[in-house]
Write an enzyme that holds these catalytic residues in place. Structure first.
Site, PDB file in Angstrom:
ATOM      1  N   GLY A  78       0.601   8.868   9.869  1.00  0.00           N
ATOM      2  CA  GLY A  78       0.599   8.886   8.397  1.00  0.00           C
ATOM      3  C   GLY A  78       1.196  10.159   7.835  1.00  0.00           C
ATOM      4  O   GLY A  78       2.382  10.436   8.013  1.00  0.00           O
ATOM      5  N   ILE A 137       0.568  13.284   8.623  1.00  0.00           N
ATOM      6  CA  ILE A 137       0.612  14.484   9.490  1.00  0.00           C
ATOM      7  C   ILE A 137       2.051  14.721   9.945  1.00  0.00           C
ATOM      8  O   ILE A 137       2.684  13.800  10.460  1.00  0.00           O
ATOM      9  CB  ILE A 137      -0.283  14.308  10.747  1.00  0.00           C
ATOM     10  N   THR A 171       0.829  -1.213   0.000  1.00  0.00           N
ATOM     11  CA  THR A 171       0.000   0.000   0.000  1.00  0.00           C
ATOM     12  C   THR A 171       0.864   1.264   0.000  1.00  0.00           C
ATOM     13  O   THR A 171       0.655   2.178  -0.800  1.00  0.00           O
ATOM     14  CB  THR A 171      -0.907  -0.006   1.256  1.00  0.00           C
ATOM     15  N   GLU A 220       9.069   9.709  10.221  1.00  0.00           N
ATOM     16  CA  GLU A 220       7.870  10.547  10.226  1.00  0.00           C
ATOM     17  C   GLU A 220       6.591   9.736   9.982  1.00  0.00           C
ATOM     18  O   GLU A 220       5.552   9.958  10.615  1.00  0.00           O
ATOM     19  CB  GLU A 220       8.004  11.617   9.129  1.00  0.00           C
ATOM     20  N   VAL A 246       4.122   7.437  12.710  1.00  0.00           N
ATOM     21  CA  VAL A 246       3.021   7.954  13.536  1.00  0.00           C
ATOM     22  C   VAL A 246       2.226   8.968  12.732  1.00  0.00           C
ATOM     23  O   VAL A 246       2.797   9.909  12.177  1.00  0.00           O
ATOM     24  CB  VAL A 246       3.537   8.670  14.806  1.00  0.00           C
ATOM     25  N   LYS A 273       2.126   3.944  18.746  1.00  0.00           N
ATOM     26  CA  LYS A 273       2.309   5.333  18.309  1.00  0.00           C
ATOM     27  C   LYS A 273       2.571   6.262  19.499  1.00  0.00           C
ATOM     28  O   LYS A 273       3.410   7.156  19.421  1.00  0.00           O
ATOM     29  CB  LYS A 273       1.071   5.794  17.526  1.00  0.00           C
ATOM     30  N   ASP A 285      -2.201  -0.606  18.350  1.00  0.00           N
ATOM     31  CA  ASP A 285      -1.633   0.319  17.362  1.00  0.00           C
ATOM     32  C   ASP A 285      -1.425   1.708  17.985  1.00  0.00           C
ATOM     33  O   ASP A 285      -0.361   2.316  17.832  1.00  0.00           O
ATOM     34  CB  ASP A 285      -2.592   0.388  16.158  1.00  0.00           C
TER      35      ASP A 285
END
Ligand SMILES: NC(=O)c1ccc[n+]([C@@H]2O[C@H](COP(=O)([O-])OP(=O)(O)OC[C@H]3O[C@@H](n4cnc5c(N)ncnc54)[C@H](OP(=O)(O)O)[C@@H]3O)[C@@H](O)[C@H]2O)c1
Length: 455
Positions: free
Chosen positions: A161, A163, A40, A156, A159, A232, A228
């Site tokens: 995606g 942002i 993905t 980066e 955590v 993070k 998850d």
């Protein structure tokens, strides 16, 4: 002056030059990149590098060359147009190739990816990864190794995606003492909770809908169970306070116990229900917890909808900062990874490490959940008869918990039961739990059907 590179300086440059990559006159040697993973996220990274090469290279100030892509199965049909010569199933083709200066890992999971990242660092390669599991469990050690080898590890995308979180902490907020970080950082649970709130769906139906919409995995445990979000938060807390916060030190609770009626009561009380990841500085220790919580409708995190993520940071100089956006998905995540690559390429070109290396303080620990002070919401099914309220009130009083509101909600005549909703003032979590256990043992109490912390 910018020119189109015509003569590749290294083997791998042929693809880049075939694409007409623009490079700076002053930088003849391309930066060769090995990509691990073409799923993905990896597909979106490769596509951006292969179809937007000139723009990326101009920003990087150096020709960016995708040298090799490691996958499990080289024969698998790919969603993007990519030369089969670029693919390999042999990790050594990237990790042992001295021409590869940067390894981008977007395959996921703990092993073998932790070992691959370590091998890359030991071989003097810079690393960019989207792997939250590896960074949460082994990040501090890998960053220490990278500092010794004078290479960078960028993460980066691990955590939030797309942002910009890690770079915000690493650069823009550096002048601050970070006081707290509160986040809605798992899109799947936020989607599920949102559908339960808006459409009155059961948890099972909302999860099924999230799976159909591509927001939840076939096995949703990692998301629904709060794992998850815990990975993070471990990364965010480690970066925010420069301490080693391990995922297993973080208090974790999933969203499984929440029922549709809780959303109705929450709304009546002026709250939304979210899976919240929260960390806060205390003297010599930090608080770090992931659990569903009621959040005041006035709080910015209460307005985070669907699969979006938001992170609310408080620093002593800057005050409050809200970062919000797409926390997952191939394209937003590729945005973060390729952004890291450009930043790294610039620092390599300048011959400097652009980022300060971290020094993680081992002495600062995590506050046990029992010692955390929080408000709470209880939904209690009781016999609808005199004396019950007094018995419950006595339990709270004996545990030192001060009640904020005590409301009788629905009552059912068929079995003479009623539902009570109690909210409390801030109290020690241990006292709140003790009160819950004791109430469950009271004769007129059928069940404490729900317990949520109020944020
Ligand atoms: N998807 C997101 O929205 C998102 C958001 C943020 C962060 N991330 C992180 O990004 C990483 C990748 O996620 P994804 O969704 O892109 O995963 P994915 O779609 O499952 O793709 C994984 C890719 O890695 C390859 N791969 C897996 N194990 C491998 C191994 N042992 N050796 C070689 N190649 C291997 C697979 O090869 P084959 O194609 O041959 O099977 C596949 O191309 C994960 O760490 C994830 O947590 C993802």
């Amino acid at each position: 002056m910018l020119v189109v590179s015509l003569a590749p300086a290294a083997d791998g440059a042929k693809y880049a030059s075939a694409l007409g990559v623009v490079t700076s006159m002053s930088q003849a040697r391309p930066l060769n990149v090995g990509l691990i993973g073409l799923g993905t996220v990896g597909s979106q990274i490769a596509e951006r590098m292969l179809t937007w090469g000139p723009q990326l290279s101009r920003r990087a100030g150096v020709e960016l060359c995708l040298q090799k892509v490691l996958v499990r199965d080289v024969t698998k049909r790919r969603t993007i147009d990519i030369s089969p010569d670029l693919l390999t199933a042999d990790p050594d083709a990237i990790l042992d190739d001295p021409r590869v200066e940067v390894v981008m890992e977007v395959a996921g999971g703990d092993e073998p990816m932790r070992s691959y990242i370590e091998r890359a660092i030991q071989a003097g390669k810079h690393v960019i990864t989207a792997n939250k599991v590896v960074m949460a469990k082994h990040g501090p050690e890998l960053l220490d190794q990278a500092a010794e080898k004078n290479v960078d590890v960028y993460f980066e995308a691990a955590v939030g995606g797309g942002i910009p979180l890690i770079s915000t902490f690493r650069t823009d907020l550096q002048a601050n003492r970070i006081e707290s970080v509160s986040a809605v950082i798992n899109g799947t649970t936020n989607y599920v909770l949102g559908r339960m709130a808006a459409a009155g769906l059961s948890m099972a139906d909302a999860v099924r809908e999230a799976q159909d919409a591509g927001y939840a995995e076939a096995d949703p445990t990692e998301d629904v169970g709060g794992y998850d979000a815990t990975y993070k938060l471990a990364i965010l807390a480690s970066i925010a306070y420069e301490i080693k916060v391990r995922p297993d030190e973080i208090y974790r609770e999933g969203i499984q116990g929440i029922e549709p009626v809780d959303f109705r009561y929450a709304r009546e009380l002026g709250y939304a229900i979210k899976l919240v990841a929260h960390t806060q500085r205390h003297t010599g220790r930090v608080e770090a917890r992931v659990h569903p919580a009621m959040i005041s409708l006035d709080h910015p995190l209460a307005r985070v909808e669907g699969a979006e993520n938001a992170v609310f940071v408080e620093g002593d100089l800057v005050g409050k900062v809200l970062l919000m956006g797409q926390g997952a998905g191939g394209r937003p995540t590729a945005s973060a990874v390729v952004g890291d690559l450009i930043d790294l390429a610039r620092s390599i070109r300048r011959g400097v490490q652009s980022r300060p290396s971290f020094s993680f303080d081992d002495r600062i620990g995590v506050v046990p959940i029992g010692e955390v002070k929080t408000r709470a919401y209880y939904r209690i099914r009781v016999d609808d008869r005199p004396g019950v309220l007094a018995a419950i009130g006595q339990v709270f009083a004996e545990e030192g918990v001060s009640i904020s509101s005590f409301i009788q909600k629905d009552a059912w005549s068929h079995d003479m039961t009623a539902e009570l909703v109690v909210t409390t003032h801030p109290s020690l979590d241990a006292s709140l739990q003790k009160a819950r256990e004791r109430m469950e043992r009271l004769e007129p109490v059928h069940a404490v059907s729900s317990f949520l912390r109020v944020f």
